[in-house]
Design a protein around this motif. Structure first.
Motif, PDB file in Angstrom:
ATOM      1  N   SER A  69       0.840  -1.196   0.000  1.00  0.00           N
ATOM      2  CA  SER A  69       0.000   0.000   0.000  1.00  0.00           C
ATOM      3  C   SER A  69       0.878   1.250   0.000  1.00  0.00           C
ATOM      4  N   ASP A  70       0.295   2.355  -0.405  1.00  0.00           N
ATOM      5  CA  ASP A  70       1.066   3.579  -0.607  1.00  0.00           C
ATOM      6  C   ASP A  70       0.872   4.583   0.535  1.00  0.00           C
ATOM      7  N   ALA A  71      -0.230   5.329   0.503  1.00  0.00           N
ATOM      8  CA  ALA A  71      -0.422   6.450   1.432  1.00  0.00           C
ATOM      9  C   ALA A  71      -0.700   6.006   2.861  1.00  0.00           C
ATOM     10  N   ASP A  72      -1.384   4.889   3.020  1.00  0.00           N
ATOM     11  CA  ASP A  72      -1.697   4.360   4.348  1.00  0.00           C
ATOM     12  C   ASP A  72      -1.790   2.840   4.240  1.00  0.00           C
ATOM     13  N   GLU A  73      -2.451   2.191   5.195  1.00  0.00           N
ATOM     14  CA  GLU A  73      -2.485   0.723   5.206  1.00  0.00           C
ATOM     15  C   GLU A  73      -3.591   0.132   4.347  1.00  0.00           C
ATOM     16  N   GLU A  74      -4.433   0.957   3.728  1.00  0.00           N
ATOM     17  CA  GLU A  74      -5.585   0.437   2.993  1.00  0.00           C
ATOM     18  C   GLU A  74      -5.241   0.023   1.561  1.00  0.00           C
ATOM     19  N   LEU A  75      -5.937  -1.020   1.104  1.00  0.00           N
ATOM     20  CA  LEU A  75      -5.888  -1.449  -0.293  1.00  0.00           C
ATOM     21  C   LEU A  75      -7.309  -1.790  -0.719  1.00  0.00           C
ATOM     22  N   LEU A  76      -7.647  -1.465  -1.967  1.00  0.00           N
ATOM     23  CA  LEU A  76      -8.969  -1.793  -2.499  1.00  0.00           C
ATOM     24  C   LEU A  76      -8.795  -2.456  -3.868  1.00  0.00           C
ATOM     25  N   PHE A  77      -9.190  -3.723  -3.944  1.00  0.00           N
ATOM     26  CA  PHE A  77      -9.095  -4.481  -5.190  1.00  0.00           C
ATOM     27  C   PHE A  77     -10.468  -4.545  -5.856  1.00  0.00           C
ATOM     28  N   ASN A  78     -10.527  -4.207  -7.142  1.00  0.00           N
ATOM     29  CA  ASN A  78     -11.718  -4.424  -7.966  1.00  0.00           C
ATOM     30  C   ASN A  78     -11.400  -5.576  -8.920  1.00  0.00           C
ATOM     31  N   ILE A  79     -12.114  -6.695  -8.743  1.00  0.00           N
ATOM     32  CA  ILE A  79     -11.759  -7.948  -9.414  1.00  0.00           C
ATOM     33  C   ILE A  79     -12.906  -8.386 -10.324  1.00  0.00           C
ATOM     34  N   LEU A 153     -12.611  -6.188  -2.947  1.00  0.00           N
ATOM     35  CA  LEU A 153     -11.998  -6.669  -1.717  1.00  0.00           C
ATOM     36  C   LEU A 153     -11.247  -5.503  -1.079  1.00  0.00           C
ATOM     37  N   HIS A 154     -11.705  -5.083   0.096  1.00  0.00           N
ATOM     38  CA  HIS A 154     -11.122  -3.927   0.780  1.00  0.00           C
ATOM     39  C   HIS A 154     -10.345  -4.383   2.009  1.00  0.00           C
ATOM     40  N   ILE A 155      -9.062  -4.090   2.022  1.00  0.00           N
ATOM     41  CA  ILE A 155      -8.244  -4.317   3.217  1.00  0.00           C
ATOM     42  C   ILE A 155      -8.185  -2.991   3.965  1.00  0.00           C
ATOM     43  N   SER A 156      -8.802  -2.952   5.135  1.00  0.00           N
ATOM     44  CA  SER A 156      -8.960  -1.681   5.845  1.00  0.00           C
ATOM     45  C   SER A 156      -7.918  -1.452   6.929  1.00  0.00           C
ATOM     46  N   SER A 157      -7.242  -2.527   7.374  1.00  0.00           N
ATOM     47  CA  SER A 157      -6.243  -2.349   8.434  1.00  0.00           C
ATOM     48  C   SER A 157      -5.244  -3.492   8.414  1.00  0.00           C
ATOM     49  N   ASN A 158      -4.117  -3.289   9.103  1.00  0.00           N
ATOM     50  CA  ASN A 158      -3.123  -4.348   9.258  1.00  0.00           C
ATOM     51  C   ASN A 158      -2.741  -4.483  10.727  1.00  0.00           C
ATOM     52  N   PHE A 159      -1.604  -5.135  11.005  1.00  0.00           N
ATOM     53  CA  PHE A 159      -1.215  -5.412  12.388  1.00  0.00           C
ATOM     54  C   PHE A 159      -0.219  -4.391  12.941  1.00  0.00           C
ATOM     55  N   GLY A 160      -0.290  -3.150  12.447  1.00  0.00           N
ATOM     56  CA  GLY A 160       0.488  -2.089  13.066  1.00  0.00           C
ATOM     57  C   GLY A 160       1.515  -1.389  12.204  1.00  0.00           C
ATOM     58  N   ASN A 161       1.760  -1.896  11.003  1.00  0.00           N
ATOM     59  CA  ASN A 161       2.726  -1.256  10.112  1.00  0.00           C
ATOM     60  C   ASN A 161       2.089  -0.066   9.392  1.00  0.00           C
ATOM     61  N   ASP A 162       2.912   0.878   8.932  1.00  0.00           N
ATOM     62  CA  ASP A 162       2.401   2.015   8.172  1.00  0.00           C
ATOM     63  C   ASP A 162       1.878   1.589   6.810  1.00  0.00           C
TER      64      ASP A 162
END
Length: 210
Positions: A69-79, A153-162
């Motif tokens: 991910s770039d700006a923050d921890e979020e990723l959004l996949f359109n499949i 598919l939206h990844i909204s958070s992770n385990f603490g990394n930027d």
């Protein structure tokens, strides 16, 4: 980068045994039915890297292809799929040092989603394990995802990394070709059978000549 990690089971997922590698590879072959040319990954650090995580099950631990991910921890996949899918399961392999996805939200048949569209309730939300070697399988709501031609598919958070890092997203389910009945009917109707209209066609020609 090695993916060495182990953890216990929880009620949300089940461990995968190493003896059924071949069977798992067959089950997780839906990546072959993705329209790769039109897949999108929003907030990817390197353009085009998001589509590389949809690959064969036996390549799931390879480190050469991943998305960060770039700006923050979020990723959004359109499949987008090339037909209709009954989605039954998902495997997702993340990075180490807290960069593995923690929360995943699924949206059915909502094309070209952006981060502005994520205020809509997800069709399913899943809490993920910190899984760096693909031993966890997440079941989807099969009734909800029985007729999917597009998955967001939206990844909204992770385990603490930027940043969030993903090496592999595996999709399990059944695939069927899309049917365009309306187009077929129109095609047949636009081609009249000459034998059915032979008399009127000749009359029309004769009338035109006169």
């Amino acid at each position: 980068m090695p993916h060495g990690h182990s953890h216990g089971n929880s009620c949300e997922h089940a461990a995968i045994g190493i003896d059924n590698e071949l069977e798992m590879g067959i089950q997780y072959s839906l990546y072959q039915k993705i329209d790769m040319a039109n897949i999108e990954c929003l907030n990817e650090e390197i353009e085009g890297s998001g589509k590389t995580v949809f690959k064969a099950y036996h390549d799931r631990l390879s480190d050469d292809k991943f998305v960060t991910s770039d700006a923050d921890e979020e990723l959004l996949f359109n499949i987008p799929f090339t037909g209709n899918v009954k989605l039954k399961g998902i495997i997702i392999i993340g990075g180490d040092n807290g960069s593995s996805p923690k929360t995943m939200r699924l949206y059915k048949n909502r094309q070209k989603m952006t981060f502005d569209d994520l205020s809509a309730p997800a069709d399913q939300e899943i809490s993920l394990a910190d899984d760096t070697n693909g031993v966890v399988e997440y079941a989807t709501k099969v009734v909800t995802f029985a007729n999917v031609h597009h998955l967001s598919l939206h990844i909204s958070s992770n385990f603490g990394n930027d940043q969030t890092k993903v090496y592999y997203i595996g999709l399990k389910g059944e695939f069927s070709e899309a049917h365009h009945h309306g187009v077929t009917i129109c095609t047949y109707e636009s081609r009249p059978n000459v034998s059915d209209h032979k008399g009127s066609l000749f009359d029309a020609v004769n009338h035109h000549v006169q």
